[in-house]
Enzyme design. Sequence first.
Site, mmCIF file in Angstrom:
data_model
loop_
_atom_site.group_PDB
_atom_site.id
_atom_site.type_symbol
_atom_site.label_atom_id
_atom_site.label_comp_id
_atom_site.label_asym_id
_atom_site.label_seq_id
_atom_site.Cartn_x
_atom_site.Cartn_y
_atom_site.Cartn_z
ATOM 1 N N THR A 95 5.435 6.760 14.590
ATOM 2 C CA THR A 95 5.373 5.911 15.781
ATOM 3 C C THR A 95 3.928 5.656 16.186
ATOM 4 O O THR A 95 3.569 4.544 16.598
ATOM 5 C CB THR A 95 6.140 6.584 16.928
ATOM 6 O OG1 THR A 95 7.472 6.877 16.479
ATOM 7 C CG2 THR A 95 6.198 5.693 18.151
ATOM 8 N N GLU A 98 9.556 15.022 16.173
ATOM 9 C CA GLU A 98 9.993 14.902 14.783
ATOM 10 C C GLU A 98 9.245 15.917 13.916
ATOM 11 O O GLU A 98 8.034 15.817 13.724
ATOM 12 C CB GLU A 98 9.742 13.478 14.266
ATOM 13 C CG GLU A 98 10.288 13.237 12.879
ATOM 14 C CD GLU A 98 10.114 11.803 12.424
ATOM 15 O OE1 GLU A 98 11.009 11.288 11.733
ATOM 16 O OE2 GLU A 98 9.072 11.187 12.744
ATOM 17 N N LYS A 116 0.854 -1.187 0.000
ATOM 18 C CA LYS A 116 0.000 0.000 0.000
ATOM 19 C C LYS A 116 0.891 1.238 0.000
ATOM 20 O O LYS A 116 1.493 1.589 1.009
ATOM 21 C CB LYS A 116 -0.930 0.050 1.221
ATOM 22 C CG LYS A 116 -2.012 1.139 1.040
ATOM 23 C CD LYS A 116 -2.570 1.664 2.339
ATOM 24 C CE LYS A 116 -1.722 2.744 2.951
ATOM 25 N NZ LYS A 116 -1.720 4.020 2.172
ATOM 26 N N CYS A 146 13.339 10.006 7.893
ATOM 27 C CA CYS A 146 13.305 9.625 9.307
ATOM 28 C C CYS A 146 14.698 9.600 9.920
ATOM 29 O O CYS A 146 14.839 9.702 11.131
ATOM 30 C CB CYS A 146 12.609 8.283 9.479
ATOM 31 S SG CYS A 146 13.172 7.029 8.324
ATOM 32 N N GLY A 193 6.852 4.462 8.917
ATOM 33 C CA GLY A 193 5.998 5.621 9.119
ATOM 34 C C GLY A 193 6.087 6.117 10.545
ATOM 35 O O GLY A 193 7.091 5.928 11.228
ATOM 36 N N GLY A 208 2.567 3.065 13.994
ATOM 37 C CA GLY A 208 3.248 1.819 14.312
ATOM 38 C C GLY A 208 2.631 1.114 15.508
ATOM 39 O O GLY A 208 2.485 -0.119 15.514
ATOM 40 N N GLU A 224 9.765 0.400 11.042
ATOM 41 C CA GLU A 224 10.762 1.463 11.063
ATOM 42 C C GLU A 224 9.982 2.755 11.281
ATOM 43 O O GLU A 224 9.212 3.183 10.416
ATOM 44 C CB GLU A 224 11.553 1.535 9.763
ATOM 45 C CG GLU A 224 12.721 2.506 9.869
ATOM 46 C CD GLU A 224 13.064 3.161 8.543
ATOM 47 O OE1 GLU A 224 13.763 4.180 8.596
ATOM 48 O OE2 GLU A 224 12.616 2.681 7.495
#
Length: 406
Positions: free
Chosen positions: A206, A361, A151, A260, A204, A209, A226
């Site tokens: 956190t 981030e 995706k 990232c 992508g 995730g 990751e």
Amino acid sequence: VANPHDGGHLADVAEARATDVDRAVAAARSAFPAWSATAAAERGRLLLRLADAVEAHAEELAVLESSDTGHPIRDSTRLDVPRTAATFRYFGGMADKVEGSVVPVEAGFLNYVLRPPVGVVGQIVPWNFPLMFCSWKMGPALAAGNTVVLKPAELTPLSSLRMAELMAEVGFPPGVVNVVPGYGHTAGAHLAAHPGVQKVSFTGSTEVGRRIVQASAGNLKRLQLELGGKGANVVFADADLEAAVNGSAFAIFHNQGQACIAGARLLLEEPIAAEFQERFLALATSIRLGDPLDPATEMGPLTSPEHRDRVLSYVKVARDEGGEVLCGGRAPEDPALARGCYVEPTVVRADDPSCRVNREEVFGPFVTIGTFSGERQALELANAVDYGLGGGLWTRDLARAHRVAG
């Protein structure tokens, strides 16, 4: 799909929803027995052919990637396309080198370990390096004999769809590779929870995730995650300053900081801090912003208006927390860029390690500068965030380099 340079219309892409994901997973499951039984060397040959096809279509893929993402064409041509081909070629060579082992046990028994493919691998990728993510995700999975459902991000699906066409053209059997462009909360969430998927590989945020970890519980999927980063870039007083300035600028301004592993926090040892900062600001303010399809452009637009606004919102956060904006912090004044998602290279002096711009981030051309005195403090500051994805350091002392890296 919109062009981040001027907001223009690039393409219409069908939106995959749950039923489309179901069809893709069913196709991948149906193709898995024959694909996993295909000789590993033959799987490798297909990946090598794909690498050749990527190189043969290099200009087309570079233009497509730059138009969709805002990557400067010089980077798409010099980095993205060659690295994509190189990754497919690497795993093409690795396909027939996945080996098991024999475990020594008592006489009369033979105990051995095999490494079979797991089955259907769901792959959910972000919008910052879509072409390279095709190779990073699909290359190893296909080499090992898995089938995949990928995706792409809804903002940047074009190169992934073109890659799927090339994979069909070089001979990958039907069902081995499936691309389902759609939104994360529909297509992505359904893929992450799907009982017919044995593994999910996700890159992508956190936050997402964590949701994928929860979604994997239904059939205990294997996961490869990751997630976010807030990399520290530590410059010691004995560093080669010219190399450190140039490398640190690349680390944060390449792909507009949308990486990232970007060097988002500059930590400078006090004796060289003033000189480094002066050189770094001179370089940052000289970076040429412009149309990503112009070979002279050094930094293009961010990938979407929403993300541009998010990055700019951190400028106010920095000022509210007592930080000093040393350069940038705004959209460029050039009328030719007014309709695009542009943000000037932004450098913020932020000495408080607990402030938000040092902890969160930003994912843009936005770097904070702080100083340290000695190796111990450098390590304390570098490790003072929740993220641990990547980092860098600059020193001529090899013993220190290994010590600090460790």
